[in-house]
Each structure stands twice: as structure tokens, then as C-alpha cells.
Design an enzyme around this catalytic site. Structure first.
Site, PDB file in Angstrom:
ATOM      1  N   THR A 203       0.828  -1.200   0.000  1.00  0.00           N
ATOM      2  CA  THR A 203       0.000   0.000   0.000  1.00  0.00           C
ATOM      3  C   THR A 203       0.870   1.260   0.000  1.00  0.00           C
ATOM      4  OG1 THR A 203      -1.688  -1.195   1.221  1.00  0.00           O
ATOM      5  CG2 THR A 203      -1.688   1.205   1.487  1.00  0.00           C
ATOM      6  N   ARG A 231     -13.577  -8.036  -1.110  1.00  0.00           N
ATOM      7  CA  ARG A 231     -12.924  -7.920   0.206  1.00  0.00           C
ATOM      8  C   ARG A 231     -12.466  -6.472   0.413  1.00  0.00           C
ATOM      9  NH1 ARG A 231      -7.302  -6.320   1.558  1.00  0.00           N
ATOM     10  NH2 ARG A 231      -6.971  -6.992   3.707  1.00  0.00           N
ATOM     11  N   GLY A 233     -10.186  -4.023   2.842  1.00  0.00           N
ATOM     12  CA  GLY A 233      -9.172  -3.940   3.892  1.00  0.00           C
ATOM     13  C   GLY A 233      -9.263  -2.602   4.610  1.00  0.00           C
ATOM     14  N   ASP A 234      -8.176  -2.218   5.269  1.00  0.00           N
ATOM     15  CA  ASP A 234      -8.243  -0.999   6.075  1.00  0.00           C
ATOM     16  C   ASP A 234      -8.023   0.280   5.270  1.00  0.00           C
ATOM     17  OD1 ASP A 234      -5.479  -1.852   5.759  1.00  0.00           O
ATOM     18  OD2 ASP A 234      -4.955  -0.254   7.158  1.00  0.00           O
ATOM     19  N   THR A 254      -0.372   0.935   6.696  1.00  0.00           N
ATOM     20  CA  THR A 254      -0.135  -0.115   5.707  1.00  0.00           C
ATOM     21  C   THR A 254       0.177  -1.407   6.442  1.00  0.00           C
ATOM     22  OG1 THR A 254       1.316  -0.876   3.931  1.00  0.00           O
ATOM     23  CG2 THR A 254       2.316   0.597   5.546  1.00  0.00           C
ATOM     24  N   GLY A 255      -0.449  -2.494   6.009  1.00  0.00           N
ATOM     25  CA  GLY A 255      -0.197  -3.765   6.679  1.00  0.00           C
ATOM     26  C   GLY A 255      -1.342  -4.723   6.461  1.00  0.00           C
ATOM     27  N   GLY A 257      -4.613  -5.648   6.684  1.00  0.00           N
ATOM     28  CA  GLY A 257      -5.756  -4.776   6.876  1.00  0.00           C
ATOM     29  C   GLY A 257      -6.760  -5.218   7.906  1.00  0.00           C
TER      30      GLY A 257
END
Lengths: 342, 342
Positions: A203, A231, A233-234, A254-255, A257
């Protein structure tokens, strides 16, 4: 067991955060002295468990060059008196066009072999925001998120609805071939063989303080390789992947999510500052190394406080990142143990 | 001007919150005495600017009866030793089947004349969660959200992807006719005439504490009448519409979703408790009347702390709501100035 591993790991890596007692820590010195940066910008290009053995010198140089260009693009906007949201969009749009990162061109493939892109932006002056998820066929998701914030009564659109909105604003389209890269395709094919999601990171994000004292944050991603259709994510979730509030800070995450959503990472950092008077360094460290890592997640954040101090916190071995402060030069780092002193 | 109106309005309505200094306030007495409810459940069926002049006695009785049945359904689960998430699903599933509310059957129509449903659930023991947005053709979105939490490595699905996931779990489907109600259709036709979104409220939600001391929260909605395809409000956003953490509280929100996202309402209430040691009453009041209302939004929350104290906070004239505590009887309220003492 996984949780224990991460707790131990976070204790080891907490030194990656700015350390308030470290005399070399220029950020903290500026903050505690109340020195206000005229403007400031910081970015990330994803976190992951990579070390010097995983990236050749040529690859390291390529990442550093791309990060530097993105910082300069955002810094140019800020130095001309532009606002923080425009700087965030300028820096992220450049990274979206850069196939090194998992956003825009270079984004990973979903399980059905498509590109579904997510982005969000928030400005600290009025806490307005815009976000899109599952966007297909538009070159700069961060610009679409910006249009959601500025031109819509809503703040978040998904899928075809996001595409319809983007079309209505005249956003620049892009063919599937634009998003294709051999690296992302190879990741997809590896995931297809194993029928599982392997790659979670890459990200891009940006936080900025402008010369009017306003903060902004933005995040853009292709999500997880081989992710299921739909899906989320964050990255497009205001409060999880992105947050900005002039009273406290701007954050882009970033990671992995799912764990960032379960910890409301970006808002939690802000809330520690607003409700408990914590410094940004302490807040980011506690949220990443205690709240998020305790659940078993990994990743990091780039953040900036209202003095313009950039802070990076991660529990991974690396995070592509950089910062630029008015009057200074762009600085970048790739590995967790590198210090950044812009 | 709008902001000023709301600030004045919130000052007027802050009395709707539990008042720590009020000797009649049984919730606060229990909390400050450290008395632990064996189990506890509270629900809402939407907030809005309605008063006694807008609802006939028959309509008021119908709402009170529906709220009572939902509380009893959740309370039955808890009284048998069931867990908080199952109680939340039981209460919300009943309200999803009840055409009085804007969730499941009775959900509002989108601008294209469809029903796009959102739901989320979170449990406080491990902060796991599940959410869906833009779900079409499934009877109980809250059960799909529960399956996302329990059966998926992800936490949030949108649109067709949410539908594909729901199908894979064998979730009960429903034809468009199931969701149709004359009331929602009439609202759609009024909005069509004006070409604008008029109705923002009617979401349902539930928070529960089980006999093991675990909290859970869930929210389900049809969103805004005449909403654009793909618009996402706060209900499926973990941190905005729903939050649960055994250390602090469980929260479900209802109102003008964009403002609840911009304030991360549910997580902000939790964060005030965790990071500043605020009581749930004070936290909910500050988040609704200061943070959210200052932006110009309106709506409310139902929340429960780890002692089992239900708290309601709103800056609207009414919120359909109720609570039931182990050993007590269900109590309900519709208007902001009604007190609830379960």
C-alpha cells in the site's frame, strides 16, 4: 503462540519508533521545543518482512528514488503555498503511476485476476473525507477519493457505484493493461498454485502539514494478492487506514488490513493524543506495538503531528518510507532499523 | 449557522443522557457501586426528529411491542447462558424481519429502486468482527456479518463479493418482494419526485453483555432512502457504526452515517473510556454532543459498559430504544425526554 511471537517481536522493534529520550531524535526535539515546521510531508510505500538480503542494491536505489520523487511532488505543492490535501494527492498519484508499488499501476491481482483498487483521503480542518473500494478502470483512485470528499454528499462508495461516481466526475480511466505488471502477475500465479492469499503489503500513503497549519492524510492500495471479490481492507476505511484532525495528527497505515480494522489504528493514534495528551511518537508506538500487534497483525503507519514532526512506527522488518520538511532535503528509509532525520 | 444550531441543540438535549449526579439514575448507581449485572442487553431501532405529534398511540405501541420482543429474544439467549454475539444476532434478526424498521424486511429503496443492505458485528473478547455492505437478496444481513467474522479470514465484504460469500455459507436468501413495504416505497416515491435523499434514519442495533463478561455489538440497515448505488454509511464500518471491546464497552450507532464516519463515533466512545478513564455516560455524551454534532450531524448511540449498564445518547428528538437486564423487565422509550431505568 503467534501472539507471543508478535509481542516479543514488537519489544525488539520498538526502537524503530522515535525515542523521546534519544538526543539524536530531531523530531522529538522540535516537538518538545514547540518549533513549528512551515510545512512537512511524509510517505510510505508499504511495510513487509524484508531485509537487505531480499532487496538488491539496485532495487533499494529504485525504491529510494521513487520515494524521493513522490516527496518532491508533494513538497512542491506545499512550498508554493498549496494545501495539504493537494500535496497528499500529488504524492500518492505519482506512486499510483509507479509500478514499484501496490497501488494504481502495479496493483496486485484479485482471485479472479482483476484489479480492485481502494483509496481514501481525509483533511484535518473539517474532518471531511472521501473513500472508494473495489474501484476498477480508473488511473488514480486517490483523485476519485478526493472527488468523493469534495463533490459528493457521501463519503464512501463501493464497486460499480464507485465507478459510476468516478465517471460522473470525469476521472481519468485506464485499461486493464495499464495496471498489469509482471511482478504482480507472478505473485498472482504463485497464489493461484497455492490457492491462498500470500501477499498482504505494498500500500502507499501520505500525510502532510501545509503552511496554513492544516493536516491531511491519504492511502491507496490494490489490496491483498488473490483477495476475494469485494474484500475490503483498512486502506479505504476512515479511522482504520486513514485519519486526519488538525487538533492532533494525520495518519496513513499499511499492513495486514483485517487487524488494522479490528484496532481502528489511525483513529486510535489520534484518540490517544486528543483524549490522553500523549505525544504522536508514544501514541503510534502504543497503537502498533500494543493494540494491533497483540491481535497478531503486522504492518506500520506514517504520521505527522500539528508541529510537522513525521513519525514512523512498524512491527515489520521493513517499511518503504520518507519525509521532507520545509527547508530540508528528502530523506528515505527502507529497513526498520534505519533512522530518518529530515 | 447549521453548526451553531446543533451546538445549541446538543446543550438542550444533553439531559437525555444519563446524568451522574441524578439520584434517580440507576445505571450510574450500579456502575459507581461496581455492581455487575449477570447479563444485559440494549437495542435501538433508529433515531430521528419525531415527537408525539408524529406517531399515533397505535404506532407508538407497535414500536414498543417490537422493541420488547427483540429484547426478549436476545435476553432469552443470554439467560440460557448463550454468548453476547448470539444474543445480538437474535435481537437484530427479529428486527430485520419486522417491517417497522429500516433493516432487512422494511429496508428503504436505493435511487435505482433496489435494496442494498449493510450490517456489522463485533465481539469484545478478541475484537474480531465481520461486516457486509451492499448485500442483496439475503434475509438476515446480520447473520451474514456473523459468518464473515467466524468463517472468513477477512472482516468486510461489499456488493457481489458479499453475496458470493453469503451463498458459500448457505445463508437464507429472500426475493425482492420480501423486502418490499408500502412505507418504504412511498418514501422512495417522495424522494424520486424531489430527486434527493430525504430519509436518513431507521437503522437497528444491539449491544449485549453475557454471563461470561463478554461484550458484543451489531448494527443492520437499509441505509438512506434514494441513496446512490454503492454508497456506504457508518453501519457496516467497524469503528464508526459498531464497536465492542471487553475492556470498555459495546456501541451501536444510528443516524446520518457520513457524520458518524467523520467522527469514528463508536471507536471514539471506547477510546475516551480506555485512554482517559471516562465513564460510558460521559464518553457517549461527549462523542455525540461535541464531536459528531459539531460537524453538523445528527443521530444517536446505544451502548453498554462492562458492568452491564445501558446508556443511550442522541441529539435527535427521538430514538426507538430499549433495555433488559437479568432479573428485570424489558423497558422501552421512543422520545428523547423519556428516561429508561431497566
Amino acid at each position: 503462540m503467534r501472539q507471543c511471537l508478535f509481542i516479543g517481536f514488537s519489544a525488539l522493534l520498538i526502537a524503530c519508533n522515535s525515542n523521546p529520550s534519544d538526543p539524536q531524535n530531531e523530531q522529538q526535539t522540535r516537538s518538545s521545543n514547540g518549533v513549528q515546521a512551515r510545512w512537512s510531508i511524509a510517505i510510505h510505500g508499504g511495510a513487509g518482512h524484508f531485509g537487505t538480503e531480499n532487496l538488491s542494491i539496485e532495487q533499494q536505489n529504485a525504491y529510494r528514488l521513487s520515494l524521493t520523487k513522490a516527496l518532491e511532488a508533494g513538497g512542491y505543492v506545499l512550498d508554493k503555498g498549496g494545501n495539504a490535501t493537494d500535496a497528499v494527492v500529488a504524492a500518492i498519484a505519482l506512486m499510483e503511476d509507479d509500478s514499484l508499488f501496490n497501488a494504481g499501476r502495479g496493483a496486485v491481482y484479485t482471485a479472479s485476476g482483476a484489479h480492485e483498487l481502494d483509496a481514501s483521503i481525509m483533511r484535518g480542518s473539517d474532518r471531511n473525507c472521501g473513500a472508494v473500494t473495489g474501484l476498477q478502470g480508473f488511473r488514480h483512485p486517490i483523485q476519485v477519493a478526493m472527488s468523493v470528499m469534495e463533490e459528493s454528499q457521501h463519503v464512501f462508495f463501493s464497486g460499480h457505484g464507485a465507478g459510476e461516481f468516478a465517471h460522473s466526475t470525469g476521472a481519468e480511466t485506464a485499461e486493464p493493461a495499464w495496471f498489469h505488471t509482471q511482478k504482480a502477475k507472478a505473485r498472482f500465479e504463485r497464489a493461484l498454485e497455492r490457492d491462498t492469499t500470500q501477499e498482504k503489503f505494498g500500500t502507499v500513503g501520505c500525510v502532510a502539514l501545509d503552511s496554513e497549519g492544516h493536516l491531511a492524510a491519504g492511502t491507496s492500495t490494490g489490496g491483498m494478492t488473490f483477495k476475494r471479490h469485494g474484500r475490503i481492507g483498512d486502506s479505504p476505511i476512515i479511522g482504520a487506514g486513514t485519519w486526519a484532525d488538525d487538533r492532533t495528527c494525520a495518519v496513513s497505515a499499511t499492513g495486514w488490513g483485517e487487524f488494522f480494522i479490528r484496532s481502528s489504528v489511525a483513529h486510535d493514534i489520534h484518540a490517544r493524543m486528543l483524549h490522553a495528551g500523549t505525544s504522536l511518537e508514544e501514541a503510534a508506538s502504543a497503537t502498533i506495538h500494543q493494540e494491533m500487534a497483540a491481535l497478531g497483525g503486522d504492518g506500520g503507519v506514517v504520521a505527522i503531528d500539528h508541529w510537522g514532526n513525521p513519525v514512523f512506527s512498524m512491527n515489520t522488518l521493513g517499511m518503504f518510507r520518507g519525509a521532507l520538511i520545509a527547508g530540508g532535503k528528502p530523506v528515505t528509509a527502507l529497513f526498520a532499523n534505519e533512522k530518518i532525520q529530515p
